[in-house]
Scaffold this motif. Structure first.
Motif, PDB file in Angstrom:
ATOM      1  N   GLN A 167       0.997  -1.090   0.084  1.00 40.88           N
ATOM      2  CA  GLN A 167       0.026  -0.074   0.028  1.00 40.88           C
ATOM      3  C   GLN A 167       0.845   1.134  -0.035  1.00 40.88           C
ATOM      4  O   GLN A 167       0.596   2.131  -0.734  1.00 40.88           O
ATOM      5  CB  GLN A 167      -0.946  -0.157   1.151  1.00 40.88           C
TER       6      GLN A 167
ATOM      7  N   GLU B 175       2.387   1.824  -3.328  1.00 37.36           N
ATOM      8  CA  GLU B 175       1.309   2.185  -4.372  1.00 37.36           C
ATOM      9  C   GLU B 175       1.139   3.575  -3.999  1.00 37.36           C
ATOM     10  O   GLU B 175       0.811   4.559  -5.257  1.00 37.36           O
ATOM     11  CB  GLU B 175       0.027   1.401  -4.233  1.00 37.36           C
ATOM     12  N   LEU B 176       1.035   4.035  -2.883  1.00 43.14           N
ATOM     13  CA  LEU B 176       0.780   5.406  -2.571  1.00 43.14           C
ATOM     14  C   LEU B 176       1.960   6.263  -3.257  1.00 43.14           C
ATOM     15  O   LEU B 176       1.704   7.491  -3.776  1.00 43.14           O
ATOM     16  CB  LEU B 176       0.682   5.786  -1.024  1.00 43.14           C
TER      17      LEU B 176
ATOM     18  N   THR C  16       1.396  11.823 -10.175  1.00 40.70           N
ATOM     19  CA  THR C  16       0.691  13.028 -10.082  1.00 40.70           C
ATOM     20  C   THR C  16       1.392  14.308 -10.199  1.00 40.70           C
ATOM     21  O   THR C  16       0.967  15.206 -10.938  1.00 40.70           O
ATOM     22  CB  THR C  16      -0.396  13.032  -8.789  1.00 40.70           C
TER      23      THR C  16
ATOM     24  N   ARG D  41       1.505   6.675  -6.701  1.00 43.73           N
ATOM     25  CA  ARG D  41       0.561   7.536  -7.235  1.00 43.73           C
ATOM     26  C   ARG D  41       0.873   9.263  -6.886  1.00 43.73           C
ATOM     27  O   ARG D  41       0.742  10.057  -7.892  1.00 43.73           O
ATOM     28  CB  ARG D  41      -0.888   7.270  -6.462  1.00 43.73           C
TER      29      ARG D  41
ATOM     30  N   ASN E  15      -5.288  10.802   1.799  1.00 42.99           N
ATOM     31  CA  ASN E  15      -6.737  10.454   2.264  1.00 42.99           C
ATOM     32  C   ASN E  15      -6.977   8.938   1.788  1.00 42.99           C
ATOM     33  O   ASN E  15      -8.006   8.265   2.334  1.00 42.99           O
ATOM     34  CB  ASN E  15      -8.008  11.307   1.825  1.00 42.99           C
ATOM     35  N   ASP E  16      -6.220   8.665   0.794  1.00 42.38           N
ATOM     36  CA  ASP E  16      -6.439   7.222   0.252  1.00 42.38           C
ATOM     37  C   ASP E  16      -6.327   6.014   1.424  1.00 42.38           C
ATOM     38  O   ASP E  16      -6.995   5.088   1.003  1.00 42.38           O
ATOM     39  CB  ASP E  16      -5.714   7.074  -1.133  1.00 42.38           C
ATOM     40  N   LEU E  17      -5.211   6.202   1.903  1.00 43.63           N
ATOM     41  CA  LEU E  17      -5.151   5.238   3.105  1.00 43.63           C
ATOM     42  C   LEU E  17      -5.567   5.668   4.333  1.00 43.63           C
ATOM     43  O   LEU E  17      -5.640   6.895   4.715  1.00 43.63           O
ATOM     44  CB  LEU E  17      -3.679   4.985   3.347  1.00 43.63           C
ATOM     45  N   PRO E  18      -6.027   4.816   5.124  1.00 41.03           N
ATOM     46  CA  PRO E  18      -6.675   5.160   6.438  1.00 41.03           C
ATOM     47  C   PRO E  18      -5.439   5.100   7.559  1.00 41.03           C
ATOM     48  O   PRO E  18      -5.893   5.734   8.657  1.00 41.03           O
ATOM     49  CB  PRO E  18      -7.239   3.928   6.900  1.00 41.03           C
TER      50      PRO E  18
ATOM     51  N   LYS F  13      -7.025  12.476  10.570  1.00 46.89           N
ATOM     52  CA  LYS F  13      -5.930  11.532  10.294  1.00 46.89           C
ATOM     53  C   LYS F  13      -4.650  11.930  11.052  1.00 46.89           C
ATOM     54  O   LYS F  13      -3.563  11.438  11.015  1.00 46.89           O
ATOM     55  CB  LYS F  13      -5.619  11.436   8.637  1.00 46.89           C
TER      56      LYS F  13
ATOM     57  N   PRO G 278      -5.427  15.142  -0.797  1.00 45.58           N
ATOM     58  CA  PRO G 278      -6.401  14.082  -1.343  1.00 45.58           C
ATOM     59  C   PRO G 278      -5.805  12.580  -1.452  1.00 45.58           C
ATOM     60  O   PRO G 278      -6.427  11.555  -1.127  1.00 45.58           O
ATOM     61  CB  PRO G 278      -7.158  14.660  -2.522  1.00 45.58           C
ATOM     62  N   LEU G 279      -4.451  12.661  -1.728  1.00 47.93           N
ATOM     63  CA  LEU G 279      -3.835  11.427  -2.117  1.00 47.93           C
ATOM     64  C   LEU G 279      -3.640  10.630  -0.831  1.00 47.93           C
ATOM     65  O   LEU G 279      -3.616   9.567  -0.610  1.00 47.93           O
ATOM     66  CB  LEU G 279      -2.488  11.656  -2.601  1.00 47.93           C
TER      67      LEU G 279
END
Length: 286
Positions: A113, A116-117, A124, A120, A183-186, A233, A180-181
């Motif tokens: 994860q 992958e973050l 971006t 991204r 935010n994709d992970l908790p 978060k 916002p990126l």
């Protein structure tokens, strides 16, 4: 005189088929060639992979097969009939063993994860003309605490105005793009501010690098929230002054003026939260 009886002997050549040697050698050869091809593929992948990808690959193979198939930290990872791998799951020892097992089987998925973050974020930033140059001022690495994203200063392009917490326009745009990126992970987030070793005129008696680093961390927090980061978060916002310079740098180098965003894994977040818990009382002696 009796006539001799002539015997006619017919000789026929026997055409017997040769014994069949079998085809087992073909199967063995095919297995060998398949294994050899797989070996070459693995060697090629290892030679072209980044250190982060290699680390994620190693964590993947550390995950037990039954956990990888069922997902998460299921109790199927234990070969014991007692859940948690301890003497009794109702006792502290059994519960601790269950927690330890969960911590060992989750890193592979967490690593994937995080990588992958990172991918991204990099794609971006690279796709944005106004931010593409800032990619050179970003550092990514996976640490025992989580995914660390460092935003570094340079003399030509500082992230903040000199000696203040006023965010430069490109730094503001970068932070709002990251929000916002993230935010994709908790996973919770930690923000840390750092400065170089150049002191203020009054030293540490008044406003110093301690306050400056904390103010810059909080300025970054505000920009992230403005960009859409979920406020819940955030788990820690701190300033470390000039006490933790970049490895291999001089304390006065511009790269030490930086903001560190740390996407925390579960273990690191648990340790931070435990800092607010009261210390346990020592057990009574019998």
């Amino acid at each position: 005189m009796s006539e001799a009886v002539r015997r006619i002997v017919v000789r026929r050549r026997s055409h017997r088929a040769e014994a069949h040697h079998g085809g087992s050698w073909k199967i063995a050869l095919a297995d060998f060639m398949t294994a050899l091809m797989a070996l070459f593929l693995v060697l090629w992948m290892i030679s072209t992979a980044t250190p982060q990808q290699l680390q994620g690959l190693a964590e993947y193979f550390r995950t037990p097969l039954n956990v990888a198939m069922t997902g998460g930290d299921r109790s199927t990872a234990s070969t014991s009939a007692i859940p948690g791998g301890g003497d009794d799951p109702a006792h502290a020892k059994g519960e601790q063993a269950r927690i330890d097992l969960r911590d060992q089987t989750r890193p592979a998925e967490t690593q994937r994860q995080f990588l992958e973050l990172q991918r991204r974020i990099e794609s971006t930033i690279s796709a944005d003309d106004s931010l593409r140059e800032l990619r050179q001022q970003m550092r990514f690495d996976v640490t025992p605490e989580g995914l660390r994203i460092q935003l570094l200063d340079t003399d030509p392009r500082p992230m903040f105005h000199l000696g203040s917490d006023q965010v430069a326009p490109y730094m503001r745009e970068l932070l709002r793009t990251l929000a916002p990126l993230l935010n994709d992970l908790p996973n919770p987030l930690s923000i840390t501010g750092h400065t170089d070793s150049v002191p203020y005129a009054n030293g540490e008696r008044g406003y110093s690098n301690w306050e400056l680093s904390a103010d810059r961390a909080n300025a970054s927090r505000r920009e992230l929230i403005t960009g859409g980061l979920a406020p819940e978060k955030l788990l820690r916002v701190a300033g470390l002054g000039d006490r933790v310079p970049m490895a291999g740098s001089h304390p006065g180098d511009p790269v030490n003026r930086r903001i560190t965003l740390l996407v925390l894994n579960e273990q690191a977040a648990r340790r931070i939260r435990a800092e607010g818990e009261p210390a346990g009382r020592a057990p009574l002696q019998e």
